[in-house]
Design a protein around this motif. Structure first.
Motif, mmCIF file in Angstrom:
data_model
loop_
_atom_site.group_PDB
_atom_site.id
_atom_site.type_symbol
_atom_site.label_atom_id
_atom_site.label_comp_id
_atom_site.label_asym_id
_atom_site.label_seq_id
_atom_site.Cartn_x
_atom_site.Cartn_y
_atom_site.Cartn_z
ATOM 1 N N ALA A 1 1.016 -1.010 -0.132
ATOM 2 C CA ALA A 1 -0.118 0.421 0.172
ATOM 3 C C ALA A 1 0.604 1.349 0.246
ATOM 4 N N TYR A 2 2.288 1.251 0.890
ATOM 5 C CA TYR A 2 2.867 3.055 0.890
ATOM 6 C C TYR A 2 3.413 3.133 -0.591
ATOM 7 N N ILE A 3 4.081 1.513 -1.253
ATOM 8 C CA ILE A 3 4.379 1.879 -2.739
ATOM 9 C C ILE A 3 3.561 2.323 -3.195
ATOM 10 N N ALA A 4 2.166 1.353 -3.472
ATOM 11 C CA ALA A 4 1.657 2.238 -4.913
ATOM 12 C C ALA A 4 0.924 3.370 -3.693
ATOM 13 N N ARG A 5 0.984 3.565 -2.544
ATOM 14 C CA ARG A 5 0.739 6.084 -2.559
ATOM 15 C C ARG A 5 1.844 6.259 -3.302
ATOM 16 N N TYR A 6 3.157 6.010 -2.859
ATOM 17 C CA TYR A 6 4.045 6.524 -3.039
ATOM 18 C C TYR A 6 4.179 6.787 -4.715
ATOM 19 N N LEU A 7 3.907 6.090 -5.782
ATOM 20 C CA LEU A 7 4.125 5.906 -7.022
ATOM 21 C C LEU A 7 2.691 6.133 -7.531
ATOM 22 N N GLY A 8 2.219 6.780 -7.047
ATOM 23 C CA GLY A 8 0.443 7.058 -6.980
ATOM 24 C C GLY A 8 -0.379 6.418 -8.296
ATOM 25 N N ILE A 9 -0.091 4.918 -7.873
ATOM 26 C CA ILE A 9 -0.753 3.554 -8.870
ATOM 27 C C ILE A 9 -1.707 3.136 -7.238
ATOM 28 N N MET A 10 -2.775 2.786 -7.952
ATOM 29 C CA MET A 10 -4.107 1.817 -8.130
ATOM 30 C C MET A 10 -3.287 0.783 -7.953
ATOM 31 N N LEU A 11 -3.912 0.245 -5.747
ATOM 32 C CA LEU A 11 -3.481 -0.737 -5.695
ATOM 33 C C LEU A 11 -4.651 -2.178 -5.967
ATOM 34 N N LEU A 12 -4.298 -2.922 -6.786
ATOM 35 C CA LEU A 12 -5.794 -4.204 -6.563
ATOM 36 C C LEU A 12 -5.986 -5.459 -6.327
ATOM 37 N N GLU A 13 -6.277 -6.367 -6.493
ATOM 38 C CA GLU A 13 -6.456 -7.672 -6.656
ATOM 39 C C GLU A 13 -7.092 -8.461 -7.730
ATOM 40 N N GLY A 14 -7.461 -9.555 -7.884
ATOM 41 C CA GLY A 14 -7.579 -9.990 -8.656
ATOM 42 C C GLY A 14 -8.131 -9.956 -9.217
ATOM 43 N N GLU A 15 -9.372 -10.309 -8.092
ATOM 44 C CA GLU A 15 -10.888 -9.994 -8.383
ATOM 45 C C GLU A 15 -11.417 -8.471 -8.731
ATOM 46 N N GLU B 1 17.340 11.100 -1.652
ATOM 47 C CA GLU B 1 16.290 10.578 -3.110
ATOM 48 C C GLU B 1 15.226 10.338 -2.686
ATOM 49 N N THR B 2 13.984 11.169 -3.937
ATOM 50 C CA THR B 2 12.323 10.882 -3.583
ATOM 51 C C THR B 2 12.380 11.493 -5.356
ATOM 52 N N LEU B 3 11.117 10.614 -5.246
ATOM 53 C CA LEU B 3 10.139 11.339 -6.096
ATOM 54 C C LEU B 3 9.621 11.896 -5.717
ATOM 55 N N LEU B 4 8.929 11.941 -4.276
ATOM 56 C CA LEU B 4 7.962 13.084 -4.173
ATOM 57 C C LEU B 4 7.928 15.045 -4.432
ATOM 58 N N PRO B 5 7.413 15.504 -4.864
ATOM 59 C CA PRO B 5 7.871 17.039 -4.995
ATOM 60 C C PRO B 5 7.947 18.111 -3.856
ATOM 61 N N GLN B 6 9.384 18.781 -3.821
ATOM 62 C CA GLN B 6 9.630 18.813 -2.595
ATOM 63 C C GLN B 6 8.493 20.252 -1.900
ATOM 64 N N GLU B 7 8.451 20.763 -1.553
ATOM 65 C CA GLU B 7 8.142 21.835 -0.717
ATOM 66 C C GLU B 7 8.073 22.796 -1.351
ATOM 67 N N HIS B 8 9.095 23.578 -1.849
ATOM 68 C CA HIS B 8 10.242 24.848 -2.506
ATOM 69 C C HIS B 8 9.164 24.357 -4.026
ATOM 70 N N GLU B 9 9.067 23.360 -3.843
ATOM 71 C CA GLU B 9 8.326 23.595 -5.991
ATOM 72 C C GLU B 9 6.866 23.679 -5.949
ATOM 73 N N GLY B 10 6.287 23.675 -4.030
ATOM 74 C CA GLY B 10 4.528 23.664 -4.626
ATOM 75 C C GLY B 10 3.994 23.032 -4.572
ATOM 76 N N PHE B 11 2.529 22.933 -4.613
ATOM 77 C CA PHE B 11 2.230 20.938 -4.138
ATOM 78 C C PHE B 11 0.118 21.216 -5.392
ATOM 79 N N THR B 12 -0.283 20.309 -5.663
ATOM 80 C CA THR B 12 -1.091 20.231 -5.900
ATOM 81 C C THR B 12 -2.400 19.276 -4.716
ATOM 82 N N ARG B 13 -3.604 19.581 -4.770
ATOM 83 C CA ARG B 13 -3.869 18.848 -3.726
ATOM 84 C C ARG B 13 -4.654 17.550 -5.246
#
Length: 550
Positions: free
Chosen positions: A1-15, A251-263
């Protein structure tokens, strides 16, 4: 779940997935949505019960065909586990020299495939120093449930049997050098002790070639037995730290605070998550209603010590069809309902807070503890009061802390459906003609409306006032009409399934039902009307399931 949130992808199961028209789709409450790229974590053999393991209940039928057509790209492609086949390990040194012109940078475990005559003879001659196992296995030796045998540990009979099998089907076996696993210190019982450990490292493909990622995944055994390192046998994960002699840039893929943000607004909710949230709400509300009825029962049992008095006998007969046996202080039916709530929550843990999960686990732990210690009567009354407080605490955590996205609406719908059903059923039973003496007072107690009734109606509790308060009062959060009003509001906010501007079948049903009840008088609500009402509220779930969970 953490990796999915970090990468911004949907976490799914087979069903969560289905294949339609040769395309892989995710089932959401907004309808089917196509998937272009799938990052597979599931074992390949279980990915598609149509073309791979037919007994798989966690895969997606048709997935292989979708990949074959090229309508979806799979990261960690099906079949990539071939590289871990034990028989292939015997050829890795030669493969490295042929493809890379160099030896392996990190030697592999010495392996001999018994499908070759010379190698088979070597294994048989040195079997006491070998680990022998299936040639096509991709599991580590300590993970294959006994299929791999250590030659030195075999009896004479077992050794002879294994030799005969290798001679008859050499291609099915490999012999590997018996190695001793490295150990790492583990804090056990206040002291450090050595435990076997394994380290899995990861490589990433980049434009400049393959790069070994720092760190890795470590597993540590719970005893000195090397087979105890498997997670299925009690092994545990451990952090892997790579120590540097100088500061390391983070190193991080998340935007830094000085780069602004989007909700980022929540994306489409998978149908499976919506269904589990709905049932979590229903199970919690069903548990609360059962606890309230049982508390009212045991209060009176403690006062009279006569389980055969008419009111108590009536409650016993009422609860029995639902699997609630009042002779037991903590009925198994109540425990089962709470266990079901924990199961539903476990399927969607990433969708509510850690505090909510801990509160629910505490509920489960408490009810199981009470089952072994609580006696009927006063003791059970106190236990039910404790359970009510804990149930209220869990509901409060969700209500105050859960983000108001589509998932919350399904949780709320589940709660309101179940409260409406249970209130209608109990009202029908305790306000019917011929109900035992004291039934109306018990109904007010179960509906947590004793004080409200005293303020609203300056008369003794009667059938009309009890029904007016617990069925028709739109301001009473325990009344049926209140539940219908909330259901109308929440269902109206769900994603449209009939096209923009069109009401869904569930929205039409709740509007009709809400209007019909809102114009009723207490005298209109016979026991049959209340029973029918409980059934109609239950039918709302079926309409929702057809629209959003199918």
């Amino acid at each position: 779940a953490y990796i999915a949130r970090y990468l911004g992808i949907m976490l799914l199961e087979g069903e969560d997935l289905t294949v339609s028209g040769g395309r892989l789709m995710v089932r959401t409450v907004s309808g089917l949505m196509p998937i272009g790229v799938l990052w597979r974590r599931l074992d390949a053999a279980f990915a598609d019960p149509l073309e791979l393991r037919p007994d798989s209940q966690i895969g997606t039928p048709g997935l292989v065909e979708a990949i074959r057509r090229g309508t979806v790209s799979a990261v960690n492609a099906l079949g990539s586990g071939l590289i871990e086949t034990r028989a292939l390990l015997s050829f890795l040194p030669r493969i490295a020299r042929e493809l890379q012109g160099d030896d392996l940078k990190l030697p592999s475990i010495a392996t001999w495939w018994c499908g070759q005559e010379a190698e088979r003879a070597h294994v048989l001659a040195n079997i006491d120093r070998m680990v022998v196992g299936p040639a096509l296995s991709t599991r580590l030796a300590f993970e294959d449930d006994g299929a791999t045998r250590l030659g030195s540990s075999l009896s004479a009979g077992e050794r002879a049997e294994l030799v005969a099998r290798i001679e008859a089907d050499g291609a099915g076996f490999v012999g590997q050098e018996a190695v001793t696993l490295s150990t790492t210190p583990v804090f056990v019982g206040g002291v450090l002790e050595p435990r076997p450990a394994s380290l899995r490292v990861y490589l990433a493909r980049t434009p400049e070639g393959w790069t070994v990622m720092p760190g890795g995944f470590a597993r540590v055994g719970f005893s000195l037995d090397p087979t105890a390192i498997a997670m299925q046998r009690g092994g545990q994960a451990a952090d892997v730290w790579v120590v540097s002699d100088r500061p390391v840039e983070r190193e991080t893929l998340l935007p830094q605070e000085h780069e602004g943000f989007t909700r980022t607004m929540p994306g489409s909710l998978p149908s499976r998550a919506a269904e589990n949230l709905t049932w979590l709400g229903r199970y919690i509300e069903r548990s609360e209603d059962t606890v309230r009825v049982l508390r009212a029962y045991h209060v009176r049992l403690a006062e009279t010590s006569d389980p055969d008095m008419p009111l108590l006998a009536d409650i016993r007969d009422y609860l029995e069809p639902f699997g609630i046996e009042v002779e037991t202080a903590i009925p198994q039916g109540l425990i089962g309902t709470l266990d079901s709530a924990v199961y539903s929550a476990g399927q969607i843990r990433d969708r509510f807070s850690p505090d909510g999960w801990l509160a629910l686990k505490d509920l489960s732990k408490t009810i199981h503890k009470f089952a072994d210690t609580v006696a009927p009567g006063d003791d059970a009354t106190r236990a039910m009061t404790v359970m009510l407080r804990k149930l209220a605490g869990f509901s409060g955590l969700l209500h105050e802390n859960m983000y108001r996205f589509t998932g919350w609406r399904f949780l709320e719908i589940g709660r309101r459906l179940e409260r409406g059903i249970q209130t209608a059923r109990t009202l029908s039973r305790l306000t019917r003609n011929g109900a035992p003496e004291g039934a109306l007072d018990m109904m007010l107690e179960i509906g947590d409306s004793v004080m409200t009734h005293r303020r609203q109606y300056p008369v003794q509790a009667g059938r009309r006032t009890v029904i007016d308060l617990l069925a028709l009062d739109p301001l009473n959060p325990r009344s049926i009409l209140f539940q219908l009003e909330r259901l109308k509001a929440e269902i109206g906010m769900l994603p449209s399934v009939g096209g923009e501007g069109h009401m869904s079948p569930a929205a039409k049903e709740i509007l009709q039902l809400n209007t019909a009840i809102a114009v009723m008088e207490p005298s209109d609500m016979s026991a049959k009307v209340l029973d029918d009402l409980a059934g109609q509220i239950g039918d709302l779930y079926n309409s929702l399931a057809r629209a959003y969970f199918g």
